[in-house]
Structure formats: structure tokens, C-alpha cells
Design a protein around this motif. Structure first.
Motif, mmCIF file in Angstrom:
data_model
loop_
_atom_site.group_PDB
_atom_site.id
_atom_site.type_symbol
_atom_site.label_atom_id
_atom_site.label_comp_id
_atom_site.label_asym_id
_atom_site.label_seq_id
_atom_site.Cartn_x
_atom_site.Cartn_y
_atom_site.Cartn_z
ATOM 1 N N ALA A 133 0.707 -0.891 -0.609
ATOM 2 C CA ALA A 133 -0.031 -0.408 -0.127
ATOM 3 C C ALA A 133 0.835 1.293 -0.075
ATOM 4 O O ALA A 133 0.329 2.113 -0.441
ATOM 5 C CB ALA A 133 -0.994 0.055 0.809
ATOM 6 N N GLU A 158 1.387 4.162 -7.013
ATOM 7 C CA GLU A 158 0.352 3.272 -7.267
ATOM 8 C C GLU A 158 0.698 2.716 -8.918
ATOM 9 O O GLU A 158 -0.247 1.966 -9.633
ATOM 10 C CB GLU A 158 -0.848 4.976 -7.695
ATOM 11 C CG GLU A 158 -2.504 4.205 -8.387
ATOM 12 C CD GLU A 158 -3.411 4.615 -8.165
ATOM 13 O OE1 GLU A 158 -4.449 5.162 -8.848
ATOM 14 O OE2 GLU A 158 -3.372 5.737 -7.187
ATOM 15 N N TYR A 159 1.644 3.991 -10.023
ATOM 16 C CA TYR A 159 1.641 3.774 -11.191
ATOM 17 C C TYR A 159 2.425 2.456 -11.155
ATOM 18 O O TYR A 159 2.120 1.603 -12.000
ATOM 19 C CB TYR A 159 2.003 4.578 -11.596
ATOM 20 C CG TYR A 159 4.049 4.642 -11.323
ATOM 21 C CD1 TYR A 159 4.956 4.377 -11.990
ATOM 22 C CD2 TYR A 159 3.630 5.816 -10.259
ATOM 23 C CE1 TYR A 159 5.824 4.317 -11.553
ATOM 24 C CE2 TYR A 159 5.492 5.515 -9.648
ATOM 25 C CZ TYR A 159 6.420 5.732 -10.448
ATOM 26 O OH TYR A 159 7.256 4.893 -9.893
ATOM 27 N N ASP A 190 -0.619 -0.935 -10.168
ATOM 28 C CA ASP A 190 -0.828 -0.939 -11.065
ATOM 29 C C ASP A 190 -0.665 -1.680 -12.929
ATOM 30 O O ASP A 190 -0.725 -2.549 -13.642
ATOM 31 C CB ASP A 190 -1.695 0.878 -12.238
ATOM 32 C CG ASP A 190 -2.290 1.303 -11.250
ATOM 33 O OD1 ASP A 190 -3.236 0.678 -10.482
ATOM 34 O OD2 ASP A 190 -2.817 2.471 -11.563
ATOM 35 N N GLU A 202 -2.423 -6.203 -1.229
ATOM 36 C CA GLU A 202 -3.323 -5.161 -1.439
ATOM 37 C C GLU A 202 -4.109 -5.647 -0.366
ATOM 38 O O GLU A 202 -4.742 -4.511 0.583
ATOM 39 C CB GLU A 202 -3.802 -5.082 -2.368
ATOM 40 C CG GLU A 202 -2.654 -4.495 -3.100
ATOM 41 C CD GLU A 202 -2.904 -3.581 -4.837
ATOM 42 O OE1 GLU A 202 -4.268 -4.840 -5.728
ATOM 43 O OE2 GLU A 202 -2.612 -3.043 -5.132
ATOM 44 N N ALA A 220 -8.365 5.535 2.142
ATOM 45 C CA ALA A 220 -7.325 6.814 0.593
ATOM 46 C C ALA A 220 -6.520 7.452 1.543
ATOM 47 O O ALA A 220 -5.041 6.474 1.127
ATOM 48 C CB ALA A 220 -8.069 6.495 0.400
ATOM 49 N N ILE A 232 -3.579 6.633 -1.284
ATOM 50 C CA ILE A 232 -4.168 6.255 -2.944
ATOM 51 C C ILE A 232 -4.820 7.724 -2.943
ATOM 52 O O ILE A 232 -5.886 7.876 -2.002
ATOM 53 C CB ILE A 232 -4.601 4.472 -3.384
ATOM 54 C CG1 ILE A 232 -4.833 4.007 -2.083
ATOM 55 C CG2 ILE A 232 -2.927 4.238 -2.996
ATOM 56 C CD1 ILE A 232 -5.684 2.804 -2.242
ATOM 57 N N SER A 233 -5.877 7.219 -4.114
ATOM 58 C CA SER A 233 -6.867 8.308 -4.243
ATOM 59 C C SER A 233 -8.183 7.507 -4.210
ATOM 60 O O SER A 233 -7.995 5.568 -3.779
ATOM 61 C CB SER A 233 -7.332 8.387 -5.534
ATOM 62 O OG SER A 233 -7.311 7.648 -6.823
ATOM 63 N N THR A 250 -9.273 4.857 -6.714
ATOM 64 C CA THR A 250 -8.166 3.830 -6.922
ATOM 65 C C THR A 250 -9.018 2.787 -5.699
ATOM 66 O O THR A 250 -8.807 1.957 -5.624
ATOM 67 C CB THR A 250 -6.975 3.885 -6.783
ATOM 68 O OG1 THR A 250 -6.626 4.771 -8.055
ATOM 69 C CG2 THR A 250 -5.653 2.778 -6.476
ATOM 70 N N LEU A 251 -9.024 3.476 -4.650
ATOM 71 C CA LEU A 251 -9.511 2.059 -3.420
ATOM 72 C C LEU A 251 -11.317 2.040 -3.495
ATOM 73 O O LEU A 251 -10.970 0.272 -3.314
ATOM 74 C CB LEU A 251 -9.750 3.372 -1.924
ATOM 75 C CG LEU A 251 -10.142 2.858 -0.488
ATOM 76 C CD1 LEU A 251 -9.089 0.986 -0.122
ATOM 77 C CD2 LEU A 251 -10.658 3.199 0.969
ATOM 78 N N LYS A 254 -10.000 -0.959 -6.282
ATOM 79 C CA LYS A 254 -9.151 -2.527 -5.290
ATOM 80 C C LYS A 254 -10.688 -3.188 -4.832
ATOM 81 O O LYS A 254 -9.931 -3.692 -4.609
ATOM 82 C CB LYS A 254 -8.278 -1.749 -4.300
ATOM 83 C CG LYS A 254 -7.012 -1.552 -5.447
ATOM 84 C CD LYS A 254 -6.065 -0.242 -4.928
ATOM 85 C CE LYS A 254 -4.964 -0.162 -5.669
ATOM 86 N NZ LYS A 254 -3.855 -1.664 -6.549
#
Length: 520
Positions: A457, A461-462, A465, A485, A504, A509-510, A513-514, A517
Motif C-alpha cells: 500500500a 500507484e503507477y 497498476d 493489497e 485512502a 491512494i485516491s 483507486t481504493l 481495488k
């Protein structure tokens, strides 16, 4: 045994009590067969009158069994006692005074820890095997309490001094010194090592040199070869060309060559050939005479070659240099002189040139964007720096290095990285090489809690991804990443009582994104 013999034995035993109490470093007493205390003395030989007539079950048990026995002191549960039947009496001793002394000694050592820290220049700890505790002082902080690990506890139980390398600070050690069966001291030079490293880096900065051979981190064959080449190049005077992708550490190698060379005490001046316009680079390299051009200083200015005379010039990103400027640089290298702009007087030079580039200069020569004759002048010693993806065996040690670095800078304590997160880092392609990895670890420090490990975590993020949507057929790896994750997200939601927005933020993370996921 008649009455006179019994009285005589009793007197002999009473006379022996002070000696027995002193030897056992506790209390000694004589009892009758029922365990009733007839006389008790302490380790100083003083009679404890208030104990006369009280019952001592251990003594009664010893008389009944007709044998010596060992048990717990009635007066202090931590102390041991023994009882031996002697005729119609029982003689008993305990080590209570010794236990009291040890307790006082332990308390005194605990209070002394901050003073020990000042003397040894590191951390000082007191371990207690019975309570399974490690109490640590760093001098300017409160006593920190930790639980002893099983491996360490087993070593300490042997009651022998030993030395152990630090798990958190490279080059630091700890010495474990048993004081009694139950506790002892731990002295560490971690703080001193960290302070010396910080001082060393500050000293390097003051000399315009921030890096040495020690800053080339890694144990791979590639790094070992580069270190060997740096050592060889340091002892020579030839020009060096360092080639490699962005972020591979080319400037570290350049500075290391200078730092370990006979020119180490002379200037080291670097200029980025791709960061400034050609005209400005020219004036910076060669200097200019007063009034040489509009806006020129009335005093004139010495160029980098002049100011670095006797030392080293680093031409960073030499592949970006303008062709016309390449011609002028070639003349400097051929003639070993430099002439300021607007002047006709040459200045003799004794400068070593180290150049770096992330371009393929062989291709640039074919494309007529780089002079072949200049290339041969610069490329006397060639060092190729491999990208991180070609030396992934160095990644764990690089991660540890950057964790130590950012621990120093942020004051946080981070206990390494989880296997799942490290696995992701080892699978990633690292287009930005070591610099990108350093940024990744620095980012993690912005979101991680103190006294924890870097987990999935905390990674950008990139990167997550890229791994999740990779074309790789390694299904097990994807599942491991998803499972990791889920565990971290679940923990974050638990901490925030189910508040997804706060979770988040905690995860770095945004919100979108949360949610994504959570849906997968």
C-alpha cells in the motif's frame, strides 16, 4: 539425645546462624520439628525478633521427610530457601538480601542508562530475562520498552558476553554483557556510527564531493566490475567517459573517481551540458575577459576549466553539447590550454575530464550530431553502467540503503520491507533506474507509520497498476499482489473504523483507486 545434648546442639546452631546468613546473603533460622521459628538472624548477624514463634512450612516438611529440601522463601517469593533437619531441629537459609541487592542494582543501572549513553556514544539497554524485557535509552529520549525475541533470549540465557552486528545500522555493533543470571547490559555504537556517517557526508558536501566508492551500492557482478574500474581509473590521469541510462548513478561514479584519485584535494566542478544554452555554457566553461560581450562582468570571470585547474571537470550529459561548442572543447583537450572569450592569451591547464551521457554516442556519431574525434578524446577509459533491471540482485540491498537514508532524514523507524512489497519491486522494470527506486522509497516514508514495514500500500500507484495489468503470464504473482493489497486495505479500514476516505489517505491512494481495488 538427652536434654543437655539438645541444648548444646541448639546453642551451636544458633552460633552458626550469622555465618550461614552471611554466606547465603539472606536470612538464617532454627526451627523446631513443627517449623516454628526459634531464632532468626539477617545477613548482618542481627536477630529478627518479630519472626520468633512464626511457622515455616518448608522447615516442617524437611523434618517430616528427614532430608534437605529447597523451596521458595516465605518472606519473599522471588527468593530461594533451603531447609536441613539437624537432630530435633531444622536449620533454614534464604538468599533474600541478595535478591534485594540485585533488584537495587538493576534499578540503579536503569537510572544510569542515560549517563552510560553519553560515555559510550550510542544506545544503552538493560535486559531482564525473567520479565522478557529490553529497556533502552538513547540519551535524549525516554526509556523505550521492547520484548526480547526468542533467538536473543536463548543467547542471553547462556550468560556469556557476546557481540552482535546491528540489524538496522550498517557497520554498527552491540555487545551484550550479563551482570547477573537474570539481567545484563547491552551497549551499542549505532548512534555514534549514524552521527559519524552524517558528519562524513557533510564533510564530503563541503568539498563539493558528495559521493565516494562506498556510495556504489550493490554486490552484483556488474557493480563489483565498476568498483574495480573506478579504482583503476582513480590512479590514472586519462579522461573517462561514463555511459548509462538516466538514474543509474553516473555522477556517483564520476565523483568516486575524483575522491579516490591524487586530485581528491583539488577542485571538482560539474556542469550539465544539456541544461543551459550553448552560449552560456561556453562562457561558463572557458570564462571571459572584462567587456567581452554585453552584460559581461567588468572584472571578467574565470571559467570552469580555469577554476578546476589541478582537479577534475565533470561534463554531465556531454551528448547534448552543441556541435560548435564540441569543436572548441576538442581544441582545449588537444592543446591543454584555454582562452577566455574576448582574450588571446592562452592559460595552461592541468585538468582531468570525466564525461557522462545517457545517449548512444555511437549512433550520434553516425547521425553527425557528435564529433567522432571528440569522442575518442573523451573515451580513453570507458565505463558502462547497467540499468537496474539488469542487476536486480542488488535491489534488496539498495532498498535497505535507502530505508537507512530516509530514517536518518525523517527520524522515522522503518523495519524493512515486506516480502510481498519487495517481490513487486523486483518484478518492476525501473525505467528510471536507481533514482526512481530512491523516489519510491522516499514516497513510502511519507505515508508509512513509525515502527512498521514498507508494504504494498505504500508503493506508488503507477507501480501497482503496472504490475496488476502486466502482460506477464505469471498468474501466481498477480494473485500474491492482490492478496497482499487486500490485507493492507483491510487493515487500513480497520484503523479508520471503515471510513474509506480516511483509509485512502492512510494508504496514499485516491478514493477512486481504493473503490476500484475493493470491487476487484
Amino acid at each position: 539425645m538427652d536434654i543437655s545434648d539438645t541444648e548444646n546442639l541448639f546453642n551451636i546452631l544458633c552460633d552458626a546462624l550469622p555465618i550461614l546468613a552471611d554466606m547465603s546473603y539472606g536470612y538464617a533460622c532454627v526451627t523446631d520439628p513443627s517449623g516454628t521459628r526459634l531464632k532468626t538472624v539477617d545477613s548482618q548477624g542481627q536477630e529478627i525478633v518479630e519472626l520468633q514463634g512464626t511457622k515455616y512450612p518448608l522447615a516442617a516438611e524437611a523434618f517430616t521427610k528427614g532430608t534437605a529440601i529447597i523451596g521458595t522463601s516465605q518472606l519473599m517469593p522471588e527468593a530461594e530457601s533451603w531447609a536441613i533437619p539437624v537432630g530435633p531441629y531444622v536449620i533454614c537459609c534464604n538468599n533474600m538480601t541478595n535478591i534485594i541487592f540485585m533488584r537495587q542494582l538493576e534499578e540503579a543501572l536503569l537510572k544510569a542508562l542515560p549517563y552510560i549513553v553519553k560515555v559510550v556514544g550510542g544506545d544503552a539497554s538493560l535486559y531482564n530475562l525473567k520479565e522478557n524485557l529490553l529497556l533502552t535509552s538513547s540519551g535524549d529520549k525516554q526509556i523505550q520498552e521492547d520484548v526480547l525475541g526468542e533467538d536473543l533470549k536463548n543467547l542471553l540465557a547462556e550468560r556469556k558476553p557476546f557481540v552482535k552486528f546491528s540489524d538496522s545500522v550498517e557497520g554498527a555493533m552491540k555487545v551484550y554483557i550479563p551482570v547477573t543470571h537474570g539481567f545484563g547490559l547491552v551497549l551499542s555504537n549505532e548512534t555514534a556510527i549514524l552521527r559519524n556517517k552524517k558528519l562524513y557526508h557533510e564533510l564530503k558536501k563541503s568539498k563539493s564531493i558528495r559521493y565516494t566508492l562506498d556510495d556504489l551500492i550493490g554486490n552484483s557482478r556488474h557493480i563489483q566490475n565498476i568498483k574495480s574500474m573506478v579504482e583503476c581509473a582513480s590512479n590514472a590521469l586519462s579522461n573517462v567517459l561514463i555511459m548509462g541510462e538516466t538514474g543509474t548513478g553516473k555522477e556517483i561514479i564520476a565523483q568516486a573517481i575524483h575522491a579516490h584519485s591524487p586530485r581528491a584535494n583539488k577542485p571538482f566542478i560539474a556542469i550539465n551540458c544539456g541544461a543551459l544554452p550553448a552560449s552560456l555554457i561556453e562562457s561558463q566553461l572557458f570564462g571571459y575577459k572584462q567587456g567581452a560581450f554585453t552584460g559581461a562582468s567588468t572584472q571578467g570571470q574565470a571559467g570552469i576549466f580555469e577554476r578546476a585547474n589541478g582537479g577534475t571537470v565533470l561534463l554531465d550529459e556531454i551528448g547534448e553539447m552543441d556541435l560548435e561548442l564540441q569543436t572548441k572543447l576538442l581544441r582545449v583537450l588537444q592543446e591543454r590550454t584555454v582562452t577566455r572569450i574576448g582574450s588571446v592569451e592562452p592559460i595552461q591547464l592541468n585538468v582531468r575530464i570525466i564525461s557522462t551521457t545517457n545517449r548512444d554516442l555511437y549512433q550520434a556519431i553516425k547521425e553527425k550530431s557528435f564529433r567522432e574525434d571528440l569522442f575518442f578524446r573523451l573515451n580513453v577509459v570507458n565505463i558502462n553502467v547497467p540499468p537496474l533491471r539488469e542487476r536486480k540482485e542488488d535491489l534488496p540491498i539498495l532498498v535497505k540503503h535507502f530505508i537507512n537514508k530516509f530514517e536518518l532524514e525523517t527520524g522515522k523507524t522503518v523495519h524493512g520491507i515486506t516480502p510481498a512489497a519487495l517481490n513487486i519491486l523486483q518484478q518492476y522494470s525501473w525505467r528510471g533506474n536507481v533514482r526512481e527506486l530512491e523516489n519510491c522509497i522516499e514516497r513510502a516514508f511519507n505515508f508509512i507509520r513509525n515502527d512498521s514495514k514498507i508494504d504494498c500500500a505504500h508503493l506508488p500507484e503507477y507501480i501497482m497498476d503496472a504490475m496488476a495489468y502486466s502482460d506477464s503470464n505469471d498468474i501466481d504473482l498477480k494473485k500474491a499482489i492482490r492478496d497482499a493489497e487486500k490485507r493492507v486495505i483491510s487493515k487500513a479500514l480497520k484503523i479508520t473504523n471503515g471510513d474509506k476516505k480516511q483509509a485512502a489517505v492512510l494508504l496514499g491512494i485516491s478514493d477512486t483507486t481504493l473503490w476500484r481495488k475493493l470491487d476487484t
